[in-house]
Design a protein around this motif. Structure first.
Motif, PDB file in Angstrom:
ATOM      1  N   ILE A 133       0.856   4.053  -2.817  1.00 43.64           N
ATOM      2  CA  ILE A 133       0.595   5.466  -2.491  1.00 43.64           C
ATOM      3  C   ILE A 133       1.786   6.328  -2.908  1.00 43.64           C
ATOM      4  O   ILE A 133       1.636   7.393  -3.481  1.00 43.64           O
ATOM      5  CB  ILE A 133       0.309   5.625  -0.978  1.00 43.64           C
TER       6      ILE A 133
ATOM      7  N   ARG B  25       1.895   6.969  -6.556  1.00 38.31           N
ATOM      8  CA  ARG B  25       0.829   7.870  -7.025  1.00 38.31           C
ATOM      9  C   ARG B  25       0.683   8.993  -6.017  1.00 38.31           C
ATOM     10  O   ARG B  25      -0.143   8.941  -5.116  1.00 38.31           O
ATOM     11  CB  ARG B  25      -0.483   7.128  -7.173  1.00 38.31           C
ATOM     12  N   GLN B  26       1.565   9.963  -6.182  1.00 36.25           N
ATOM     13  CA  GLN B  26       1.538  11.098  -5.259  1.00 36.25           C
ATOM     14  C   GLN B  26       0.195  11.828  -5.361  1.00 36.25           C
ATOM     15  O   GLN B  26      -0.524  11.709  -6.332  1.00 36.25           O
ATOM     16  CB  GLN B  26       2.673  12.058  -5.602  1.00 36.25           C
TER      17      GLN B  26
ATOM     18  N   ALA C 225       0.840  -1.210   0.000  1.00 37.68           N
ATOM     19  CA  ALA C 225       0.000   0.000   0.000  1.00 37.68           C
ATOM     20  C   ALA C 225       0.869   1.252   0.000  1.00 37.68           C
ATOM     21  O   ALA C 225       0.582   2.219  -0.730  1.00 37.68           O
ATOM     22  CB  ALA C 225      -0.899  -0.011   1.235  1.00 37.68           C
ATOM     23  N   LEU C 226       1.935   1.196   0.778  1.00 33.87           N
ATOM     24  CA  LEU C 226       2.829   2.370   0.831  1.00 33.87           C
ATOM     25  C   LEU C 226       3.483   2.600  -0.527  1.00 33.87           C
ATOM     26  O   LEU C 226       3.621   3.740  -0.979  1.00 33.87           O
ATOM     27  CB  LEU C 226       3.907   2.167   1.899  1.00 33.87           C
TER      28      LEU C 226
ATOM     29  N   ILE D 275       5.755   9.625   1.433  1.00 31.43           N
ATOM     30  CA  ILE D 275       4.362  10.072   1.297  1.00 31.43           C
ATOM     31  C   ILE D 275       4.151  11.409   2.007  1.00 31.43           C
ATOM     32  O   ILE D 275       3.564  12.338   1.456  1.00 31.43           O
ATOM     33  CB  ILE D 275       3.411   8.994   1.869  1.00 31.43           C
TER      34      ILE D 275
ATOM     35  N   ILE E  75      -2.453  11.283  -3.802  1.00 29.61           N
ATOM     36  CA  ILE E  75      -3.607  10.389  -3.869  1.00 29.61           C
ATOM     37  C   ILE E  75      -4.711  10.848  -2.914  1.00 29.61           C
ATOM     38  O   ILE E  75      -5.873  10.534  -3.093  1.00 29.61           O
ATOM     39  CB  ILE E  75      -3.156   8.948  -3.553  1.00 29.61           C
ATOM     40  N   PHE E  76      -4.321  11.604  -1.910  1.00 35.24           N
ATOM     41  CA  PHE E  76      -5.318  12.038  -0.945  1.00 35.24           C
ATOM     42  C   PHE E  76      -5.935  13.392  -1.297  1.00 35.24           C
ATOM     43  O   PHE E  76      -6.768  13.909  -0.582  1.00 35.24           O
ATOM     44  CB  PHE E  76      -4.695  12.112   0.457  1.00 35.24           C
TER      45      PHE E  76
END
Lengths: 321, 260
Positions: A29, A32-33, A25-26, B256, A35-36
């Protein structure tokens, strides 16, 4: 103990699988920067993407607003890139914005720069829009230009070193340098002389008696100034008249030269002049011969009485006076 | 516990050990917030693990910075980028190399120590005796040690990073004529919050992993004096492996939240 072992195995499997899912998952994510955040897709078509890669940053006026999400060759020589751009940034990107690919520093990775369009009040882009592109000068282009410039400079410097051209002569010719040095010395002397002269002029000016001298009258007397003005006006009028007369004379001479009158013959026709000359000689000769004839007449007995009468009259008048 | 022979048995044993260690960690979290708190023992362990590791960390950190800079110089000189040395070395050391190397050193020094100490206590039935005497051996022996490593490792890593940067600065000063002031100005210009913060956070996890594996292996030691050696050895091996797994996950998480 068996039950405890199976519980431990279940927990172990859960932990291992959970860790693998977490890592997956990390990775997902991370690849695909943004994503949030809410994103839109923009497209741009380039002839050359200069090593652009998936995940490279997209910047709008220098701010990171998204990433390159797809690069594909759509037709020969045309590469379409898809950019995932934050929706809140897309509010500021107009439809006439331009995208270009450039390097992030000299050895940095490539970035897509979106520049605001010229019409700042235009419509905003929406997801799926294709924006215009502009070609930036690449480092290769700059280096090739620099190479050509270097070669030219090298030629110029060689020529200068060989003493060719104005610059070469200036740099290499020692005599010229001495001359220039001498000139500069002379110039310095001249400027010093000028300075002295100016000081003297200043002294003279300071000594002018502004109340009584002619200069004072010229400089300060308004009546004289008016008279002078009148004189100058008259001079101007006279010079205009002279000009007019000169012009008339000029025209007259031109007319004489161009016309077939006697004067033109006299001034232009050499044969005529020679004829006149010979005529004058003949007239002179004729008058001399006439004089001789008249002398002979005086001694002729038909006319002798007349001449004696004239002599007597002259003598009488002389006596009376 | 018999030695597993078949692949299935080994797999079961592997998962059972991971599960057991997870339950052990769960028991730690259950005990850590429950009184009585063994502050004295915690401080003693902090002193043992922190203070007694100082020399090792200082020497390792200094040599790390020294050698890393010496090895990087020729490559950077090829690009004419010696002026980037400070920023490159500082980022590498603070973000990755410092925490990982210092944690590995501590895994060897602290993890094996905990494994051997608790293992010998287990073998000599001191732990059983504590239980009989009414003392909670898990709270006294395990919780304090795990907490001590978790708290001490970040401090040791920060110290190690600093010493490594000093070592690097000495090389730059001797080889490149860069003053210490300029070098550390460049270091602090290059370092950002997003470099230091995630690197420091992950050292807490490193410390926890070292403490957890060491105490788990020691606490579950068996088979006499041979078991003590095995516990000590496997504590280092498992802890080292776990460090890299944690580091791997930490890099993804950092990417992230801080966009490396």
């Amino acid at each position: 103990m068996g039950k405890t072992t199976s519980k431990k195995i279940r927990v172990g499997i859960f932990v291992v699988v959970g860790t693998i899912i977490l890592v997956g998952a990390l990775y997902f994510i991370g690849s695909r920067q943004h994503i949030f955040t809410k994103n839109i897709q923009l497209y741009a078509v380039f002839d050359n993407v200069s090593g652009l890669q998936l995940g490279n940053n997209v910047r709008y006026s220098g701010i990171n607003v998204g990433t390159v999400s797809k690069i594909e060759m759509t037709e020969v020589g045309k590469i379409t890139i898809e950019m995932t751009v934050e929706e809140k940034a897309a509010y500021f990107i107009k439809k006439n914005a331009e995208a270009s690919i450039s390097s992030d520093g000299l050895v940095g990775s490539m970035v897509v720069n979106i520049y605001p369009g010229s019409e700042l009040q235009g419509a905003n882009v929406v997801s799926g829009d294709t924006i215009q592109t502009s070609i930036k000068v690449s480092i290769d282009d700059m280096l090739s230009t620099l190479r050509a410039t270097n070669e030219d400079l090298s030629k110029i410097s060689n020529q200068i070193l060989m003493g060719k051209g104005t610059l070469g002569v200036l740099i290499n010719d020692t005599i010229l340098a001495q001359n220039i040095q001498q000139t500069l010395v002379e110039l310095r002397k001249t400027s010093e002389g000028t300075g002295v002269a100016m000081a003297k002029i200043n002294q003279i000016i300071s000594k002018i008696n502004y109340d009584e001298s002619a200069a004072a009258v010229i400089l300060s007397d308004t009546a004289t100034a008016n008279q002078l003005r009148t004189v100058f006006a008259n001079l101007k009028t006279s010079s205009e008249d002279i000009n007019a007369v000169t012009k008339n004379l000029d025209d007259y001479i031109k007319e004489i030269k161009s016309s077939k009158g006697a004067l033109n013959h006299i001034t232009q026709d050499e044969t005529f002049v020679r004829e006149i000359d010979s005529t004058m000689i003949q007239i002179k000769e004729a008058s001399e011969k006439l004089n001789q004839n008249m002398e002979a007449l005086q001694h002729n007995f038909f006319f002798r009485g007349y001449f004696k009468k004239l002599e007597r009259q002259e003598r009488r008048e002389a006596k009376e006076n | 516990m018999s030695q597993p022979t078949s692949f299935l048995d080994r797999t079961k044993s592997f998962f059972a050990e991971i599960g057991d260690m997870t339950l052990f960690a769960g028991r730690f979290f259950g005990e850590v917030f429950r009184s009585p708190f063994e502050f004295k023992e915690l401080l003693r362990q902090c002193y043992n693990m922190g203070n007694r590791s100082l020399f090792l960390v200082v020497v390792t950190g200094f040599i790390l910075g020294l050698v890393f800079t010496l090895q990087s110089r020729p490559t950077l000189m090829q690009f004419g980028a010696e002026s980037w040395m400070a920023s490159m070395i500082s980022l590498s050391i603070v973000r990755e190399i410092g925490p990982v190397i210092i944690a590995l050193i501590c895994a060897g020094r602290i993890g094996s120590g905990i494994g051997a100490e608790l293992g010998s206590m287990k073998v000599t039935e001191q732990i059983d005796a504590m239980e009989v005497s009414g003392t909670n051996p898990f709270k006294y022996l395990v919780v304090t040690r795990i907490l001590a490593v978790t708290l001490m490792l970040p401090l040791l890593v920060i110290l190690g990073d600093t010493i490594a940067l000093i070592g690097s600065a000495i090389v730059e000063n001797l080889k490149g004529g860069v003053s210490f002031t300029l070098y550390f100005n460049q270091v602090f210009d290059a370092l950002k919050f997003s470099d230091v913060f995630p690197a420091t956070i992950k050292t807490f996890f490193f410390g926890f992993a070292i403490g957890l594996v060491g105490t788990y292996k020691g606490y579950n030691c068996s088979k006499g004096t041979v078991g003590v050696g095995e516990a000590s050895n496997s504590a280092v091996v498992y802890a080292s492996m776990l460090l890299f797994i944690i580091d791997f996950i930490a890099v993804f998480v950092t990417d992230i939240f801080f966009e490396l």
